[in-house]
Design an enzyme around this catalytic site. Structure first.
Site, PDB file in Angstrom:
ATOM      1  N   ASN A  18       0.841  -1.216   0.000  1.00 44.39           N
ATOM      2  CA  ASN A  18       0.000   0.000   0.000  1.00 44.39           C
ATOM      3  C   ASN A  18       0.866   1.252   0.000  1.00 44.39           C
ATOM      4  O   ASN A  18       0.551   2.237  -0.673  1.00 44.39           O
ATOM      5  CB  ASN A  18      -0.940   0.002   1.208  1.00 44.39           C
ATOM      6  CG  ASN A  18      -2.179  -0.822   0.953  1.00 44.39           C
ATOM      7  OD1 ASN A  18      -3.035  -0.436   0.171  1.00 44.39           O
ATOM      8  ND2 ASN A  18      -2.242  -1.992   1.590  1.00 44.39           N
ATOM      9  N   ARG A  69       5.370   1.963  25.421  1.00 49.78           N
ATOM     10  CA  ARG A  69       4.795   2.342  24.136  1.00 49.78           C
ATOM     11  C   ARG A  69       4.948   3.844  23.883  1.00 49.78           C
ATOM     12  O   ARG A  69       5.220   4.296  22.784  1.00 49.78           O
ATOM     13  CB  ARG A  69       3.305   1.961  24.129  1.00 49.78           C
ATOM     14  CG  ARG A  69       2.686   1.877  22.760  1.00 49.78           C
ATOM     15  CD  ARG A  69       1.223   1.478  22.864  1.00 49.78           C
ATOM     16  NE  ARG A  69       1.034   0.130  23.354  1.00 49.78           N
ATOM     17  CZ  ARG A  69       1.109  -0.965  22.598  1.00 49.78           C
ATOM     18  NH1 ARG A  69       1.373  -0.853  21.327  1.00 49.78           N
ATOM     19  NH2 ARG A  69       0.927  -2.158  23.119  1.00 49.78           N
ATOM     20  N   ASN A 111      -5.840   5.452   7.996  1.00 49.66           N
ATOM     21  CA  ASN A 111      -5.447   4.043   8.008  1.00 49.66           C
ATOM     22  C   ASN A 111      -6.219   3.317   6.920  1.00 49.66           C
ATOM     23  O   ASN A 111      -7.325   3.739   6.554  1.00 49.66           O
ATOM     24  CB  ASN A 111      -5.778   3.421   9.373  1.00 49.66           C
ATOM     25  CG  ASN A 111      -5.368   1.955   9.453  1.00 49.66           C
ATOM     26  OD1 ASN A 111      -4.266   1.590   9.026  1.00 49.66           O
ATOM     27  ND2 ASN A 111      -6.244   1.107   9.974  1.00 49.66           N
ATOM     28  N   HIS A 113      -7.805  -0.509   6.083  1.00 49.34           N
ATOM     29  CA  HIS A 113      -8.147  -1.773   6.738  1.00 49.34           C
ATOM     30  C   HIS A 113      -8.792  -2.693   5.703  1.00 49.34           C
ATOM     31  O   HIS A 113      -9.654  -2.256   4.936  1.00 49.34           O
ATOM     32  CB  HIS A 113      -9.108  -1.508   7.903  1.00 49.34           C
ATOM     33  CG  HIS A 113      -9.451  -2.758   8.641  1.00 49.34           C
ATOM     34  ND1 HIS A 113      -8.580  -3.369   9.518  1.00 49.34           N
ATOM     35  CD2 HIS A 113     -10.557  -3.539   8.594  1.00 49.34           C
ATOM     36  CE1 HIS A 113      -9.142  -4.468   9.992  1.00 49.34           C
ATOM     37  NE2 HIS A 113     -10.339  -4.595   9.446  1.00 49.34           N
ATOM     38  N   GLU A 176      -5.741  -5.729  -4.247  1.00 46.09           N
ATOM     39  CA  GLU A 176      -5.770  -4.972  -5.515  1.00 46.09           C
ATOM     40  C   GLU A 176      -6.651  -3.734  -5.377  1.00 46.09           C
ATOM     41  O   GLU A 176      -6.315  -2.661  -5.882  1.00 46.09           O
ATOM     42  CB  GLU A 176      -6.365  -5.848  -6.618  1.00 46.09           C
ATOM     43  CG  GLU A 176      -5.345  -6.515  -7.494  1.00 46.09           C
ATOM     44  CD  GLU A 176      -6.025  -7.179  -8.685  1.00 46.09           C
ATOM     45  OE1 GLU A 176      -5.977  -8.420  -8.712  1.00 46.09           O
ATOM     46  OE2 GLU A 176      -6.606  -6.467  -9.549  1.00 46.09           O
ATOM     47  N   GLU A 178      -7.336  -2.261  -2.522  1.00 46.96           N
ATOM     48  CA  GLU A 178      -6.654  -1.351  -1.573  1.00 46.96           C
ATOM     49  C   GLU A 178      -5.702  -0.436  -2.318  1.00 46.96           C
ATOM     50  O   GLU A 178      -5.616   0.758  -2.033  1.00 46.96           O
ATOM     51  CB  GLU A 178      -5.865  -2.158  -0.529  1.00 46.96           C
ATOM     52  CG  GLU A 178      -6.721  -2.951   0.434  1.00 46.96           C
ATOM     53  CD  GLU A 178      -5.875  -3.624   1.511  1.00 46.96           C
ATOM     54  OE1 GLU A 178      -4.995  -2.969   2.082  1.00 46.96           O
ATOM     55  OE2 GLU A 178      -6.105  -4.823   1.771  1.00 46.96           O
TER      56      GLU A 178
END
Ligand code: GRF
Length: 220
Positions: A18, A69, A111, A113, A176, A178
């Site tokens: 991506n 984190r 983002n 997904h 594909e 995405e």
């Protein structure tokens, strides 16, 4: 609409397909974003070499070096700001983020997904889509909110599930889509055409000039 290209930082953890679709799209002179840097949570991520090969500055920030984190995120944040990043695009970034980090990039972080959210948030989306027997699945680009795989939806693409599909074959078909959806959604976002109202993105207010619904199975 602003004419200055927005500086985008991409966060990855793995293969970076991506990411490459965004880098390729951003090469177009009229694309509203430029890729300022690629940061990976894993030094061994394949995507780092691909990005460097495409001439994009890269940095690995190994999450395993940090006990907390928040310390990992502080370094990530510093790297993004050092590259004068305005928007962040997560592309297969496999670290959970603290609410504080997410809020510090509120309405500036996207983002992708591999499902039609809010169906199938989390991992193993294609295995779960097959187990549920859905006829259509797909992918979603959304604005990031603290809860995993949630936030205002910018764009979605639907993909049919075929008889005999495996998680791999279905995943390849979704991937594909995405690769076409993310550059499209980032362009909308970076050019200021995405407005968030009540945790939704209204629109688009355009006439539909193609088939209005994808029927699966087809009628004949
Ligand atoms: C993609 O399926 C993306 O939707 C998900 O993780 C995968 C990353 O693949 N968040 P790649 O690294 O972009 O090839």
């Amino acid at each position: 609409m602003s004419t200055k290209k927005k500086r985008v930082g991409i966060l990855i953890s793995g293969r970076g397909s991506n990411m490459m679709s965004l880098i390729a799209a951003a090469k177009a002179v009229d694309y509203p974003a430029e890729i300022a840097c690629v940061l990976s949570s894993r030094p061994e991520a394949e995507g780092l070499l691909k990005a460097a090969g495409a001439g994009v500055p890269t940095q690995a920030i190994d999450h395993r070096r940090f006990k907390e984190r928040s310390a990992f995120e502080a370094e990530l944040d510093a790297a993004l700001r050092a590259s004068a990043v305005e928007f962040v695009a997560c592309a297969g970034f496999m670290r959970l983020m603290t609410p504080a980090f997410v809020e510090s990039w509120r309405d500036r972080m996207l983002n992708i997904h591999p499902s039609l959210l809010p169906a199938f948030p989390g991992l193993d989306t294609h295995t779960r889509a097959l187990a549920a027997g859905v006829k259509l699945t797909g992918c979603t680009v959304h604005v990031v909110r603290p809860e995993v795989d949630s936030g205002p939806i910018i764009a979605q693409a639907a993909v049919p599930v075929l008889d005999g599909d495996t998680p791999e074959s279905l995943g390849a078909r979704v991937l594909e889509a995405e690769h076409r959806l993310y550059p499209h959604a980032l362009a909308l976002f970076a050019s200021g055409r995405v407005r968030i109202a009540g945790e939704k993105v209204p629109g688009p207010q355009v006439p539909i000039n193609q088939e209005k619904a994808l029927f699966w199975p087809p009628f004949s």
